[in-house]
Design a protein around this motif. Structure first.
Motif, PDB file in Angstrom:
ATOM      1  N   ASN A 104      15.906  -0.820 -11.267  1.00  0.00           N
ATOM      2  CA  ASN A 104      15.512  -2.164 -10.833  1.00  0.00           C
ATOM      3  C   ASN A 104      14.521  -2.103  -9.674  1.00  0.00           C
ATOM      4  N   ALA A 105      14.752  -1.185  -8.734  1.00  0.00           N
ATOM      5  CA  ALA A 105      13.845  -1.032  -7.595  1.00  0.00           C
ATOM      6  C   ALA A 105      12.465  -0.583  -8.059  1.00  0.00           C
ATOM      7  N   VAL A 106      12.419   0.331  -9.028  1.00  0.00           N
ATOM      8  CA  VAL A 106      11.145   0.816  -9.562  1.00  0.00           C
ATOM      9  C   VAL A 106      10.398  -0.329 -10.246  1.00  0.00           C
ATOM     10  N   THR A 107      11.105  -1.098 -11.048  1.00  0.00           N
ATOM     11  CA  THR A 107      10.489  -2.238 -11.739  1.00  0.00           C
ATOM     12  C   THR A 107       9.921  -3.239 -10.730  1.00  0.00           C
ATOM     13  N   ALA A 108      10.689  -3.533  -9.694  1.00  0.00           N
ATOM     14  CA  ALA A 108      10.235  -4.471  -8.660  1.00  0.00           C
ATOM     15  C   ALA A 108       9.014  -3.920  -7.924  1.00  0.00           C
ATOM     16  N   ALA A 109       9.015  -2.615  -7.621  1.00  0.00           N
ATOM     17  CA  ALA A 109       7.881  -2.009  -6.923  1.00  0.00           C
ATOM     18  C   ALA A 109       6.626  -2.013  -7.794  1.00  0.00           C
ATOM     19  N   ILE A 110       6.789  -1.825  -9.093  1.00  0.00           N
ATOM     20  CA  ILE A 110       5.638  -1.869 -10.011  1.00  0.00           C
ATOM     21  C   ILE A 110       5.044  -3.273 -10.016  1.00  0.00           C
ATOM     22  N   ALA A 112       5.368  -5.561  -7.611  1.00  0.00           N
ATOM     23  CA  ALA A 112       4.834  -5.863  -6.275  1.00  0.00           C
ATOM     24  C   ALA A 112       3.474  -5.207  -6.040  1.00  0.00           C
ATOM     25  N   SER A 113       3.297  -4.006  -6.581  1.00  0.00           N
ATOM     26  CA  SER A 113       2.034  -3.294  -6.359  1.00  0.00           C
ATOM     27  C   SER A 113       0.963  -3.681  -7.363  1.00  0.00           C
ATOM     28  N   GLY A 114       1.381  -4.327  -8.451  1.00  0.00           N
ATOM     29  CA  GLY A 114       0.424  -4.676  -9.496  1.00  0.00           C
ATOM     30  C   GLY A 114      -0.012  -3.454 -10.290  1.00  0.00           C
ATOM     31  N   ALA A 115       0.794  -2.414 -10.275  1.00  0.00           N
ATOM     32  CA  ALA A 115       0.458  -1.166 -10.965  1.00  0.00           C
ATOM     33  C   ALA A 115       0.390  -1.387 -12.470  1.00  0.00           C
ATOM     34  N   GLU A 116      -0.639  -0.788 -13.085  1.00  0.00           N
ATOM     35  CA  GLU A 116      -0.823  -0.943 -14.514  1.00  0.00           C
ATOM     36  C   GLU A 116      -0.880   0.386 -15.248  1.00  0.00           C
ATOM     37  N   SER A 117      -1.195   1.457 -14.523  1.00  0.00           N
ATOM     38  CA  SER A 117      -1.305   2.760 -15.184  1.00  0.00           C
ATOM     39  C   SER A 117      -0.748   3.847 -14.274  1.00  0.00           C
ATOM     40  N   ILE A 118      -0.741   5.048 -14.795  1.00  0.00           N
ATOM     41  CA  ILE A 118      -0.216   6.195 -14.061  1.00  0.00           C
ATOM     42  C   ILE A 118      -1.033   6.453 -12.795  1.00  0.00           C
ATOM     43  N   ARG A 119      -2.280   5.989 -12.761  1.00  0.00           N
ATOM     44  CA  ARG A 119      -3.124   6.161 -11.578  1.00  0.00           C
ATOM     45  C   ARG A 119      -2.600   5.376 -10.378  1.00  0.00           C
ATOM     46  N   ASP A 120      -1.767   4.376 -10.654  1.00  0.00           N
ATOM     47  CA  ASP A 120      -1.209   3.545  -9.586  1.00  0.00           C
ATOM     48  C   ASP A 120       0.147   4.059  -9.096  1.00  0.00           C
ATOM     49  N   MET A 121       0.531   5.234  -9.533  1.00  0.00           N
ATOM     50  CA  MET A 121       1.841   5.772  -9.168  1.00  0.00           C
ATOM     51  C   MET A 121       1.997   5.908  -7.655  1.00  0.00           C
ATOM     52  N   GLY A 122       0.956   6.287  -6.957  1.00  0.00           N
ATOM     53  CA  GLY A 122       1.006   6.442  -5.499  1.00  0.00           C
ATOM     54  C   GLY A 122       1.357   5.140  -4.794  1.00  0.00           C
ATOM     55  N   LYS A 123       0.800   4.034  -5.276  1.00  0.00           N
ATOM     56  CA  LYS A 123       1.107   2.721  -4.699  1.00  0.00           C
ATOM     57  C   LYS A 123       2.591   2.402  -4.857  1.00  0.00           C
ATOM     58  N   VAL A 124       3.102   2.653  -6.057  1.00  0.00           N
ATOM     59  CA  VAL A 124       4.504   2.352  -6.355  1.00  0.00           C
ATOM     60  C   VAL A 124       5.418   3.217  -5.491  1.00  0.00           C
ATOM     61  N   MET A 125       5.115   4.513  -5.409  1.00  0.00           N
ATOM     62  CA  MET A 125       5.938   5.418  -4.604  1.00  0.00           C
ATOM     63  C   MET A 125       5.878   5.032  -3.121  1.00  0.00           C
ATOM     64  N   GLY A 126       4.721   4.584  -2.665  1.00  0.00           N
ATOM     65  CA  GLY A 126       4.588   4.147  -1.272  1.00  0.00           C
ATOM     66  C   GLY A 126       5.507   2.974  -0.962  1.00  0.00           C
ATOM     67  N   ILE A 127       5.544   2.001  -1.870  1.00  0.00           N
ATOM     68  CA  ILE A 127       6.426   0.839  -1.687  1.00  0.00           C
ATOM     69  C   ILE A 127       7.884   1.281  -1.697  1.00  0.00           C
ATOM     70  N   LEU A 128       8.238   2.163  -2.633  1.00  0.00           N
ATOM     71  CA  LEU A 128       9.628   2.626  -2.713  1.00  0.00           C
ATOM     72  C   LEU A 128      10.029   3.384  -1.447  1.00  0.00           C
ATOM     73  N   LYS A 129       9.149   4.243  -0.940  1.00  0.00           N
ATOM     74  CA  LYS A 129       9.459   5.009   0.272  1.00  0.00           C
ATOM     75  C   LYS A 129       9.594   4.100   1.481  1.00  0.00           C
ATOM     76  N   GLU A 130       8.793   3.055   1.507  1.00  0.00           N
ATOM     77  CA  GLU A 130       8.844   2.099   2.619  1.00  0.00           C
ATOM     78  C   GLU A 130      10.168   1.333   2.621  1.00  0.00           C
ATOM     79  N   GLN A 131      10.635   0.957   1.445  1.00  0.00           N
ATOM     80  CA  GLN A 131      11.821   0.102   1.350  1.00  0.00           C
ATOM     81  C   GLN A 131      13.129   0.855   1.172  1.00  0.00           C
ATOM     82  N   TYR A 132      13.082   2.067   0.601  1.00  0.00           N
ATOM     83  CA  TYR A 132      14.322   2.747   0.218  1.00  0.00           C
ATOM     84  C   TYR A 132      14.457   4.159   0.783  1.00  0.00           C
ATOM     85  N   THR A 133      13.838   4.438   1.920  1.00  0.00           N
ATOM     86  CA  THR A 133      13.960   5.756   2.532  1.00  0.00           C
ATOM     87  C   THR A 133      15.429   6.061   2.798  1.00  0.00           C
TER      88      THR A 133
END
Length: 152
Positions: A104-110, A112-133
């Motif tokens: 659920n957290a991954v889906t929400a981060a995707i 929130a970041s507007g990620a559409e492809s594997i190239r946006d993985m860094g954005k998604v991981m950044g949001i997850l690290k910020e919120q779920y460290t």
């Protein structure tokens, strides 16, 4: 976070709990190392609570790997000590998310970041690290993010 760790350190001294005391001293040393590194890079303050959580997570993970290696080597006494240290460290970490909560957290981060492809993985991981460290193992979360981004 630091106050909580220091209070536990003082209590361990009073209780003469050797393993707990040595583990908390190692935690304090790691935090102080991060503080020194932050100051040498021009920062005024030391490690933030998020950085302390990251340090604790890393220390816990290192000890799990060591315990596994000791068990494989037949050194059950050393493996048990590593597990005791893990228990002390995890007292200060937030509850780990289960698989459904991670998904659920991954889906929400995707979203929130507007990620559409594997190239946006860094954005998604950044949001997850910020919120779920400290609440999830990012090494295990990476493939989940990748799968969800590839499925889009």
């Amino acid at each position: 976070m630091r106050d909580k760790i220091n209070a536990a350190l003082k209590q361990a001294m009073r209780d003469k709990a050797a393993i707990r005391l040595s583990t908390l001293r190692l935690v304090n040393a790691a935090i102080k190392d991060r503080d020194i590194a932050a100051r040498s890079n021009g920062g005024d303050e030391g490690a933030s609570d998020a950085e302390v959580l990251a340090i604790l997570g890393k220390m816990s993970k290192q000890r799990m790997e060591s315990a596994r290696a000791y068990e494989e080597g037949g050194r059950l006494d050393l493996a048990e000590r590593e597990r005791e240290e893990i228990g002390v460290i995890e007292e200060f970490l937030p509850r780990q998310l289960n698989e459904d909560e991670v998904a659920n957290a991954v889906t929400a981060a995707i979203k929130a970041s507007g990620a559409e492809s594997i190239r946006d993985m860094g954005k998604v991981m950044g949001i997850l690290k910020e919120q779920y460290t400290g609440q999830m193992d990012f090494g295990a979360v990476g493939p989940v993010v990748k799968d969800k981004l590839c499925a889009n």
